[in-house]
Design a protein around this motif. Structure first.
Motif, mmCIF file in Angstrom:
data_model
loop_
_atom_site.group_PDB
_atom_site.id
_atom_site.type_symbol
_atom_site.label_atom_id
_atom_site.label_comp_id
_atom_site.label_asym_id
_atom_site.label_seq_id
_atom_site.Cartn_x
_atom_site.Cartn_y
_atom_site.Cartn_z
ATOM 1 N N ASN A 237 -29.749 12.504 -9.241
ATOM 2 C CA ASN A 237 -30.578 11.472 -9.870
ATOM 3 C C ASN A 237 -30.843 10.316 -8.898
ATOM 4 O OD1 ASN A 237 -31.884 9.777 -11.636
ATOM 5 N ND2 ASN A 237 -30.241 9.680 -13.134
ATOM 6 N N LEU A 238 -31.564 10.631 -7.833
ATOM 7 C CA LEU A 238 -31.979 9.631 -6.851
ATOM 8 C C LEU A 238 -33.474 9.763 -6.611
ATOM 9 C CD1 LEU A 238 -29.215 9.791 -4.064
ATOM 10 C CD2 LEU A 238 -29.551 7.954 -5.729
ATOM 11 N N ASN A 239 -34.175 8.659 -6.708
ATOM 12 C CA ASN A 239 -35.588 8.633 -6.362
ATOM 13 C C ASN A 239 -35.755 8.180 -4.916
ATOM 14 O OD1 ASN A 239 -36.393 9.286 -9.076
ATOM 15 N ND2 ASN A 239 -35.936 7.156 -9.630
ATOM 16 N N GLN A 240 -36.932 8.430 -4.351
ATOM 17 C CA GLN A 240 -37.192 7.944 -2.996
ATOM 18 C C GLN A 240 -37.086 6.424 -2.977
ATOM 19 O OE1 GLN A 240 -37.377 9.980 -0.589
ATOM 20 N NE2 GLN A 240 -37.982 8.705 1.141
ATOM 21 N N GLY A 241 -36.262 5.920 -2.097
ATOM 22 C CA GLY A 241 -36.001 4.491 -2.052
ATOM 23 C C GLY A 241 -34.679 4.103 -2.686
ATOM 24 N N ASP A 242 -34.012 5.051 -3.343
ATOM 25 C CA ASP A 242 -32.687 4.801 -3.913
ATOM 26 C C ASP A 242 -31.614 5.067 -2.866
ATOM 27 O OD1 ASP A 242 -33.924 4.290 -6.290
ATOM 28 O OD2 ASP A 242 -33.158 6.048 -7.345
ATOM 29 N N VAL A 243 -30.603 4.212 -2.839
ATOM 30 C CA VAL A 243 -29.463 4.384 -1.940
ATOM 31 C C VAL A 243 -28.179 4.248 -2.755
ATOM 32 C CG1 VAL A 243 -28.231 3.524 0.090
ATOM 33 C CG2 VAL A 243 -30.732 3.433 0.032
ATOM 34 N N LEU A 244 -27.377 5.301 -2.777
ATOM 35 C CA LEU A 244 -26.062 5.215 -3.402
ATOM 36 C C LEU A 244 -25.190 4.319 -2.537
ATOM 37 C CD1 LEU A 244 -23.870 6.115 -5.451
ATOM 38 C CD2 LEU A 244 -23.420 8.062 -3.936
ATOM 39 N N ILE A 245 -24.755 3.193 -3.098
ATOM 40 C CA ILE A 245 -24.000 2.234 -2.280
ATOM 41 C C ILE A 245 -22.523 2.200 -2.622
ATOM 42 C CG2 ILE A 245 -26.017 0.793 -1.865
ATOM 43 C CD1 ILE A 245 -24.974 -1.166 -3.960
ATOM 44 N N GLY A 246 -22.122 2.782 -3.759
ATOM 45 C CA GLY A 246 -20.695 2.740 -4.047
ATOM 46 C C GLY A 246 -20.326 3.402 -5.357
ATOM 47 N N PHE A 247 -19.011 3.426 -5.605
ATOM 48 C CA PHE A 247 -18.433 4.008 -6.804
ATOM 49 C C PHE A 247 -17.561 2.949 -7.476
ATOM 50 C CE2 PHE A 247 -19.013 7.207 -3.574
ATOM 51 C CZ PHE A 247 -19.636 8.254 -4.242
ATOM 52 N N LYS A 248 -17.572 2.959 -8.793
ATOM 53 C CA LYS A 248 -16.763 2.021 -9.564
ATOM 54 C C LYS A 248 -15.922 2.803 -10.570
ATOM 55 C CE LYS A 248 -17.237 -2.015 -12.635
ATOM 56 N NZ LYS A 248 -18.222 -2.954 -13.246
ATOM 57 N N ARG B 284 -31.903 0.006 -5.317
ATOM 58 C CA ARG B 284 -33.299 0.416 -5.221
ATOM 59 C C ARG B 284 -34.151 -0.820 -4.975
ATOM 60 N NH1 ARG B 284 -34.381 1.865 -11.609
ATOM 61 N NH2 ARG B 284 -33.203 0.114 -12.472
ATOM 62 N N GLU B 285 -35.437 -0.631 -4.895
ATOM 63 C CA GLU B 285 -36.332 -1.747 -4.566
ATOM 64 C C GLU B 285 -36.245 -2.851 -5.613
ATOM 65 O OE1 GLU B 285 -40.937 -2.280 -3.025
ATOM 66 O OE2 GLU B 285 -40.472 -0.708 -4.483
ATOM 67 N N LYS B 286 -36.059 -2.494 -6.870
ATOM 68 C CA LYS B 286 -36.067 -3.467 -7.960
ATOM 69 C C LYS B 286 -34.675 -3.935 -8.364
ATOM 70 C CE LYS B 286 -40.411 -1.743 -9.883
ATOM 71 N NZ LYS B 286 -41.081 -1.183 -11.090
ATOM 72 N N GLY B 287 -33.668 -3.651 -7.565
ATOM 73 C CA GLY B 287 -32.324 -4.119 -7.885
ATOM 74 C C GLY B 287 -31.300 -3.003 -7.870
ATOM 75 N N VAL B 288 -30.235 -3.198 -8.645
ATOM 76 C CA VAL B 288 -29.112 -2.262 -8.647
ATOM 77 C C VAL B 288 -28.953 -1.667 -10.033
ATOM 78 C CG1 VAL B 288 -26.614 -2.043 -8.357
ATOM 79 C CG2 VAL B 288 -27.919 -3.494 -6.797
ATOM 80 N N ARG B 289 -28.702 -0.369 -10.092
ATOM 81 C CA ARG B 289 -28.389 0.280 -11.365
ATOM 82 C C ARG B 289 -27.058 1.014 -11.252
ATOM 83 N NH1 ARG B 289 -30.573 6.062 -11.706
ATOM 84 N NH2 ARG B 289 -31.346 6.541 -9.610
ATOM 85 N N GLN B 290 -26.392 1.177 -12.376
ATOM 86 C CA GLN B 290 -25.153 1.933 -12.440
ATOM 87 C C GLN B 290 -25.337 3.086 -13.423
ATOM 88 O OE1 GLN B 290 -21.634 -0.367 -13.268
ATOM 89 N NE2 GLN B 290 -22.096 -1.896 -11.703
#
Length: 291
Positions: A159-170, A139-145
């Motif tokens: 659970n995605l806000n505008q500007g959030d991009v799902l970038i991967g799975f762990k 997201r704009e302010k960094g990465v969350r898990q």
């Protein structure tokens, strides 16, 4: 015809985040197997797109230094099937990938899109639930898990806000090492059909005793789900046919399938109970246990 007003190609993940914020009505498109259908049907909110298809930063399957499995959200299902890492460590995810559509769909549909679509029938979801997968979101302010269980908010809502991009799975090492698993999809046709019920089981045994058990379903409720009460009820019990029967008897209290044009609630409940037996027995077999 597609009522498409704008489509902007993002060259980086950061740019995709920025474009979504600058265009509050825009949505992401990667493989497009779900988005283009909604666009063709004239669904609201799909006329402005930010394209993240083929972003190399989202296309990876690898271990990190701690032997956690990392999967980029842009990975397509054919890559999951062909990955030595996935086949050797979490083959249940390969089974889920093989059940998705046909070869053409598997070559373009992405893991991220399958989850972000928010539908309970997503074939990859039950396995990811059983593996306690973490979702990595930029997201704009960094990465969350966040745990995948916290990602689904309701049918078609995540659970995605505008500007959030799902970038991967762990998938952490302690959630796959020593476990055996299996995914089974029940559908009305043998190929290219949406799941009527999808079931994933992951378990660990020691000295013929069940020391950890996880069972997850798709289409057994408004969102994919884990059967936590059932899991707790069968822990630390000896592997046996009686244990399998107990799982089947208990699991109906954890699910809430609905009646639709595709299947009735009662039919789905029967499938849920039967799959709990079949899939659990198969995983016991894979774990070297005899019933």
């Amino acid at each position: 015809m597609f009522d498409l007003k704008t489509i902007i190609k993002a060259k980086t993940i950061d740019q995709a985040v920025k474009l979504l914020i600058e265009n509050p009505d825009a949505k992401l498109i990667a493989g497009g197997t779900d988005v283009l259908i909604k666009l063709k049907q004239g669904k609201d909110g799909y006329a402005r797109l930010v394209d993240i298809h083929d972003l190399e930063a989202l296309n990876y399957i690898r271990f990190d230094d701690e032997k956690n499995i990392l999967i980029g959200s842009g990975v397509v299902f054919s890559q999951i099937i062909q990955s030595d890492i996935i086949r050797d460590t979490i083959p249940m995810l390969c089974e889920a990938a093989k059940s998705v559509g046909g070869p053409q769909i598997r070559n373009i549909a992405t893991m991220g899109g399958n989850i972000c679509n928010g539908v309970p029938s997503a074939d990859s979801a039950p396995s990811l639930f059983a593996l306690n997968a973490l979702l990595v979101i930029q997201r704009e302010k960094g990465v969350r898990q966040i745990p995948i269980a916290d990602f689904y908010k309701g049918p078609g809502r995540v659970n995605l806000n505008q500007g959030d991009v799902l970038i991967g799975f762990k998938i952490t090492r302690d959630n796959y090492q020593g476990y055996k698993g299996c995914y089974y999809k029940y559908a009305m046709r043998n190929a290219m059909d949406i799941a009527t019920i999808g079931c994933a089981v992951s378990l660990k045994t020691k000295n013929h005793v069940l020391v950890d058990y996880r069972i997850a379903y798709g289409v057994a409720g408004p969102v994919p789900l884990r059967c936590h009460a059932t899991e707790q009820a069968v822990l630390h019990q000896a592997v046996s046919n009686a244990l399998v029967d107990k799982i089947s008897e208990t699991v109906e209290n954890d699910v809430n399938p609905r009646t639709s044009w595709r299947a009735s609630r009662d039919f789905r409940m029967n499938i849920i109970k039967e799959l709990s037996k079949r899939v659990t027995k198969e995983v016991f077999k894979r774990a070297g246990e005899k019933l």
